[in-house]
Structure formats: C-alpha cells, structure tokens
Write an enzyme that holds these catalytic residues in place. Sequence first.
Site, PDB file in Angstrom:
ATOM      1  N   PHE A 328       9.726 -22.267  -1.178  1.00 51.96           N
ATOM      2  CA  PHE A 328      10.720 -23.528  -0.513  1.00 51.96           C
ATOM      3  C   PHE A 328      11.210 -22.914   0.616  1.00 51.96           C
ATOM      4  O   PHE A 328      11.669 -23.683   1.426  1.00 51.96           O
ATOM      5  CB  PHE A 328      11.468 -23.951  -1.465  1.00 51.96           C
ATOM      6  CG  PHE A 328      11.109 -24.891  -2.638  1.00 51.96           C
ATOM      7  CD1 PHE A 328      10.666 -26.067  -2.565  1.00 51.96           C
ATOM      8  CD2 PHE A 328      10.892 -24.049  -3.785  1.00 51.96           C
ATOM      9  CE1 PHE A 328      10.042 -26.711  -3.479  1.00 51.96           C
ATOM     10  CE2 PHE A 328      10.235 -24.691  -4.766  1.00 51.96           C
ATOM     11  CZ  PHE A 328       9.941 -26.000  -4.826  1.00 51.96           C
ATOM     12  N   GLY A 329      11.129 -21.575   1.002  1.00 52.63           N
ATOM     13  CA  GLY A 329      11.599 -21.304   2.078  1.00 52.63           C
ATOM     14  C   GLY A 329      12.054 -19.624   1.827  1.00 52.63           C
ATOM     15  O   GLY A 329      11.570 -18.932   0.946  1.00 52.63           O
ATOM     16  N   ASP A 443       7.679 -24.249 -11.845  1.00 54.50           N
ATOM     17  CA  ASP A 443       7.194 -23.128 -11.217  1.00 54.50           C
ATOM     18  C   ASP A 443       8.076 -21.737 -12.148  1.00 54.50           C
ATOM     19  O   ASP A 443       8.308 -20.652 -11.543  1.00 54.50           O
ATOM     20  CB  ASP A 443       7.669 -23.033 -10.125  1.00 54.50           C
ATOM     21  CG  ASP A 443       6.548 -22.106  -9.034  1.00 54.50           C
ATOM     22  OD1 ASP A 443       5.525 -21.667  -9.444  1.00 54.50           O
ATOM     23  OD2 ASP A 443       6.898 -21.897  -7.619  1.00 54.50           O
TER      24      ASP A 443
END
Length: 643
Positions: A328-329, A443
């Site tokens: 996500f970053g 995840d």
Amino acid sequence: MILIFLFMLLVHSSANETKFVYNGFQGSINKLHLDGLASILPNGVLQITNSSQSLQHISHAFYPHPIFFKPNHLSFSTTFVFAMNRLARTKARDSGIIFAIASLIANFNKAIPLTSCLSPHHIFAVVLQASKVNINLNSLVPIDSVLGAYYLDKEGVNKTLVLNSGKPVQIWIDYNDTELLVNVTLAPFGHPKPSRCLLSRHINFSTAVLQNMYTGFSYCTNHVSSNNQYILGWSWNQNGKAEDLDPSKLPSLPRIRHKRHGILIGLIAVLVVLIMVVSAGWISWKKKFQELLEPWEKEYASQRFLYRDLYVATKGFRSSELLGVGGFGKVYKGVLPSTNVEVAVKRVSHNSKQGIREFVAEISSMRRLSHRNLVQLLGYCRKEGKLFLVYEHMANGSLDKFLFSQDKKLSLTWPLRLKIVEGVASALLYLHEGWEQVVLHRDVKASNVLLDAKMNAKLGDFGLARLYDHNNDPRTTHVVGTIGYIAPEVSRTQKPTTKADVYAFGMFLLEVGCGRRPIGIQRETGEEDFLSDRVYDCWKRGEILKASDPKMKGDYQEKEMELVLKLGLLCLHPKAKERPTMRQVVQFLDGSLTLPDLTSEYDIESHSWFWEGWRKTYSLTTSNGAETYGIMSSTNSVLQYGR
Ligand SMILES: *[C@@H]1O[C@H](CO)[C@@H](O)[C@H](O)[C@H]1NC(C)=O
Ligand SMILES: *[C@@H]1O[C@H](CO)[C@@H](O)[C@H](O)[C@H]1NC(C)=O
Ligand SMILES: *[C@@H]1O[C@H](CO)[C@@H](O)[C@H](O)[C@H]1NC(C)=O
Ligand SMILES: *[C@@H]1O[C@H](CO)[C@@H](O)[C@H](O)[C@H]1NC(C)=O
C-alpha cells in the site's frame, strides 16, 4: 468455407500477438505497470529510477499484459530509446537498465542486487551498463557482453558509444525464430539504424519462454543509486519489424546539467534563488504545513496528526528513514517531536477525492481495533492526495527477516516460534470474530508479522484492503494478496473470505515451521519449489518432521512441530469448507481440540489443486466477462488491474 476458416484462424492468431508503440509515455500511467521508483514525468518521459531517492533498490516498468508466445512463433522485434546519466562521485558502475522478457513469478519478487537480479529462470535480458551491453539467458552470468559501439555505414568503422553519457541512445533487439539469432544494434538517437549490428548471437529463446511472458524495464543495484535512467519511447512487435518511433513525438529529456555551463547557470541560479527564497520561503513554509481540516473531519480531529509533526518525525520522509515498501505504500520510521514516541508512518496514495470521507471513517473504525497481537493504529493525517497512517513502532521489524536469514544470530527458538504462531492466530480470531463486524486481513504472511522490542509478535497491515473497496475506480490497482498465500478459490472468485485468511495462515504456519518461503527456486534444477507440496509429501511418507527448519537442528518438541505442520496443511486444504475456522485453529494450538487426520480426499486432489491455484493466481484472467490481469509488484503482492 475453408477459406473463411483459414481467414478466421489468421485473424485469431494475429490477435494473440502483441504489438505496441509508445512515442513517449504521456497518458500511459494505466498502460504500464510501474513500481519502485519508476514514474512517468509530466512530459511523458518514463523515469525508471531517480538519484534523489537512493535507498530503494528495485524498480519496474512493465507492459501490464502478458505476452503470448506460441511454440513455433517466438520471433519478436523491439526498439527503444533510453538515456542514463552518471552523476559525479559515483562508483555504481554495475547499475544499469535491464530490458527483460520474463516470467514474473521467478524473477520479480525480491529486491536484490543486479548480479542476482536475474533469477536464472525463464528470462531473457539485455542489460545496459555504463559502457557495456550484456545478454543474459536463464542465467546470472551473461552469455555475451560487448562494449557499446555502433557501425558507421559510410566510413565502414565502428564508433564507441558511451551509454551513460546522458544523451539518448536507441537500441534495436530483433530475434528471429528460424535462425535462432538475436541481433542487438545501437546508435545515438536520431542516427538511422546501422546496417550492421553490434552483436548477433545464437540463442535458443524457447528455453526461456513460458506461455505467458511479461516484458519491460527493470532497475536494481546494490549500490546507492547515482543514475537517472529514462526511456523516451518503446515499440514492440511479434509479427514483423517493430514500428519505427516517431522522433517528433518523443518527449525531451529533463535537463541534465553539464559541467561547463553548470558553473555559470549555477551562479545565476543561486542569486535568483536567494532572492526568491527570502520572499517566498515564508509563504511556502506556511503553505507546506497548512492543515486543511474540513467540517466533516471535526469528529476525527483527535485522531489526526499534524503534517508538520510527521514531517519532522520522519526527517522530511527521508529515504534513510524508510523501513520498507509494502503493497500500500512506503513506511517510514519516525520520532514524534512533541512526545519522543517512536512511530511507523505509512504513506498511502489516495487519488479519488470523493472517497476520502469513507476512507477517514474507515480508518477511525480501524483505530478502535485493539488486540495485543495487532499493530496498533494510532491515527492518521492527510495532505493533498496523500494519506498517512501512524502506527506504533515495532523495534525488531518483520518476522521474515528472522525466519529466512542464514545468520545464526537471528535464528528463532522453537518456544518463541510457537508463541508467535499462537499470537498471530489469536489476532486473526479477534479480527474474524472478536469485533462488531468481520474484518478480513487478506494479506497474512510472515513479512506482515512484526516483532516488538520484547519479540512479541503483532500482525500488521490489517483492514487496509477494505479502504480500497470504497474506491470504485476500476483502473486503480489494489492488493488481492500475495503469491503463494492466495487461496485457490480466491484466484477464481476474487472474493476474499475468512477461509482465505485461514489458508494464508496455514502457509504462515509452514513458513514458521520450515523456515522457508512458500515458493522457492530449486538450486539444481531452477524449478519452482512449493513449500506446501514439500510438507505434504513428507507427511504422506509418514515423516513430516523431515520438513522442519534445518536451522533448528531438531531442537523442538516433536509433538508441537508435528501439530504446527499438520495444522498448516489442514488450513491449506484446497476446499475452503474443509479448512478449520480461526476459533478451531486456536483450540488446536492450545490443545483443547484434537487435530483430525487429513482426509483421503485431500490426498487425491491436493496437488492438482495447488498447481491450478498458483497458476490462476498469476495470470488472473477473465472474471465476469471483464478481463483482469494480475501482475506482481516488487513486494510480491498481486495487484489487480481492472479492464
Ligand atoms: C565492428 O564491431 C563488430 C561487432 O563487435 C565486429 O564484428 C566488426 O569486426 C567490427 N568492425 C570493424 C571495422 O572494426
Ligand atoms: C541478424 O544479423 C544477421 C547478420 O549479422 C542477419 O543475417 C540476420 O538476418 C539478422 N536477423 C534479424 C532478425 O535481424
Ligand atoms: C531449443 O530448446 C528447446 C527446448 O529446450 C528444444 O526442444 C529444441 O530442440 C531446442 N532447439 C535447438 C535448435 O536447439
Ligand atoms: C529486539 O530489539 C531489542 C530492542 O531494540 C534489542 O535489544 C534486541 O536485541 C532485539 N532482538 C533481536 C533478536 O534482534
């Protein structure tokens, strides 16, 4: 009738052959898969890496759709214009642009140095370095390497070509299926293609080809990056010569400073900047740290961090503070200025304006999730299109570092491993059942399990996938999971469930017990090695303990190890309904339920299921009639592209 049939066959077969031309990459942001530092500059130049951020080692810019190669039609032709500039004070000689045609699963899952960037497995690569061109075929060792040069047709001589001079260079790579010959030709951009190629080499490309391949550019190095690397245009064709690039349409390179002019320009610039800094500095400082609080956001004010604080905490999001890059970053380490509390700041990008309210509401509800085995979310901050999530800092980093390291000092004892497993199980149970609504993790994997200073395990990155569900723009990418942990049914239905979390947890159990990653590459054969199959085979032979982590040298309670591995297999049951719930998993682990034996049904189906699952996962095709493609990012996450 036959003619029509033949015609249709022709149409069909040519439809399978990929052809594209990028005269510059303007507007191509959705037509390329970019990760790492790769980005498209406003004027359409594809920048593969950038010297100002030096910590990250790997970037990709790939054509996002698979390239189909038919067994007896492997020819391709491609040309692109690239530029690399070497900045002063650099020793990073072995950094360079890699052009690759590769099967992704084996080659793009780790940030690794150039020499080991090319996993010897289904890859053809042309590596462009400062003065050299290397060709690699399924091997770390180049099969050919020549100094950069081009042939002057008129004079009949070769002229040396420095590849990192900062000037654009065009390269042609042509492979002919019948001659089994790959030709590589170089020339300064603007110069017509020389009649003689730089390098002509016999290769058997079919040894590299799987049915689905991906092509594009990659960059990685073990040095601090000191190159800027650009691609100006790219053309590819599997059916004849690659279409010529149109020089008038190609973007121009960002200004690269030359020494002589540099001093003069520098002097003037310093003067101008001085004047401007004095007058504008104060204004921009104010603007930079201006906090925009909208009326609806008032109710979340207590959870909102000041951008200025985060900026100071992370030293301006300096790359030296980078802890890692996830699906996500980027995550930065920081120390909050007011309280001296250590935090981890995750910077997620968020482009759609309308979704921001739901986004913040979701974060606010996630903040209320609290469990001793979950990484605590402390709050958020937003600034223009960017969103920052602030988490408690975990001093010992992620578990995978300990599990997969060959360093004996990092090896974990069995009691500690068991405690970690139990902790993560109870965190997942809490997410699934312990809250007002079911929260899917989506995840679960060793690299998402973090360890605090006392080596307590906490699950991170929970709930993030849900944020992206509010964002209905189908062109945006979002994480579906990670290769190796995605349950077979999810790769078909794309619908995550608690049972899919259980599946990933099963893989996590095997990782902890065996000290291996879900998919490895066998040293000897170069083939994929599936951890679940390995454990399953050991179990079937009645010697499941053989699969345990050799680094532990048998120093564990056999009963407990057996429980962890068998439970792992049970959680990995190909049929979702046969997998236990997290509540049952916790009970199996604490001994209040006895683990059933794996059924014979598992026996019959497992292998084909596993295989099918993996394969589908990595070329996610057609769901609901709309085509979607899966492509892996450098962090091994599967991103889904909607179409
Ligand atoms: C130019 O380079 C090519 C490839 O390296 C070589 O085969 C050829 O002999 C060279 N020609 C001259 C005139 O030096
Ligand atoms: C590659 O170059 C050789 C001559 O060196 C030529 O015979 C052959 O046709 C070329 N192949 C391609 C695909 O351009
Ligand atoms: C090329 O490799 C393929 C697969 O490994 C093999 O079947 C084929 O015979 C090879 N072709 C030549 C000309 O060596
Ligand atoms: C975990 O972190 C603590 C505090 O930073 C440190 O003292 C300890 O040595 C670390 N443990 C391991 C196994 O690295």
